[in-house]
Write an enzyme that holds these catalytic residues in place. Sequence first.
Site, short mmCIF file in Angstrom:
data_model
loop_
_atom_site.label_atom_id
_atom_site.label_comp_id
_atom_site.label_asym_id
_atom_site.label_seq_id
_atom_site.Cartn_x
_atom_site.Cartn_y
_atom_site.Cartn_z
CB SER A 1 -0.66 -0.23 1.19
OG SER A 1 -1.57 -1.02 1.20
CG HIS B 1 -2.33 3.60 3.56
ND1 HIS B 1 -4.05 4.43 3.56
CD2 HIS B 1 -1.94 2.92 3.17
CE1 HIS B 1 -4.06 3.27 3.13
NE2 HIS B 1 -3.56 1.53 3.08
#
Length: 382
Positions: A189, A241
Amino acid sequence: MVRDRREGLEIKVVDPPTNNVSVQTSPATRRRRQRTSFAEFRPFKLWFPWLVPAIVVANIALFAISMFINNCPKNSANCSARFLGRFAFQPMKENPLLGPSSTTLEKMGALDVTMVVHKHQVWRLFTCIWLHAGVFHVLANMLSLIFIGIRLEQEFGFVRIGLLYMISGFGGSLLSSLFNRNGISVGASGALFGLLGAMLSELLTNWTIYANKFAALLTLIFIIAINLAVGILPHVDNFAHLGGFTSGFLLGFVFLIRPQYGYFNQRNNPRGYAAPSAKSKHKPYQYVLWITSLVLLIAGYTIGLVVLLRGTDLNKHCSWCHYLSCIPTSLWSCKSQNVYCESSQIGKQMNLTCIANGRTEMYKLASDNPSQIQQLCSQLCS
């Protein structure tokens, strides 16, 4: 016909024969000619995308290898999808994403802050981005990578996109390890958010060469905001993230810079044509963004590694930082409750009993890792 009386010559002017079929070209032919002219005009090379598909295949292959190593039927009696044999998934209560155990992931290189700090296994900051916790996890990430990465590789080539992917993934792992010190972390991610951040900075630094730039900017910001908003849910590593996105945003100013169109126009001028004014390859603001981003990247990574290896817990120095990872609502709580288990071990078999609910489970451990035992206890008491 014209007659010259002085020379006695007769000059005959004949128009070339016309063919109505050749003059009236079909719409398909005109479109083909337009595509050819556009291709000849295109100043930037289109690359054949092979690296992003290779990364997707590698991630899926590593997930299959992790399931083979996990061998749930040998270590647990309550495996999901037992018909898969050795590739059966861990029990849903242990891993709801349909994947291997945390022990297997840690063995293969998952991000464990304890191992990075005390055993200096910094390589886990890279290896964790190639591992995934389950089928749903790997499918979601790989579909996103195909959607985002192939277009970027076509435009900028495999070298720049490959470096962007790996460095952004490292940045996501680094920020995650600075704030999330409990349990393990896996997934691509951070690298994916790095590609999103690079798309935004690429649009900004190459602003003058785009048409419909404001519509593209608003669309991209909306997509990024939706993806970052998912990170406020519990059990989602939003620090990975944010770290990947910030790294990719700065890297986009470094790797994805384009020359201005005026530079190409003066290079393609006909021979002998005098250009009104010479154009530099890049605009001044592009050079400023390039230097600033490179300095921020080097300084940020250096400071982050020093703080991490010293074992500093930034959560103790930042009282509001946890809101970046999880926002409590009436539907869920973000507080990490302390759980306690009684344990007894015979050989490599460890029996854990949750004191809060009385549940008991037998686990097979490859090593006595306190963080791994604590994670198993948390799963047992959840």
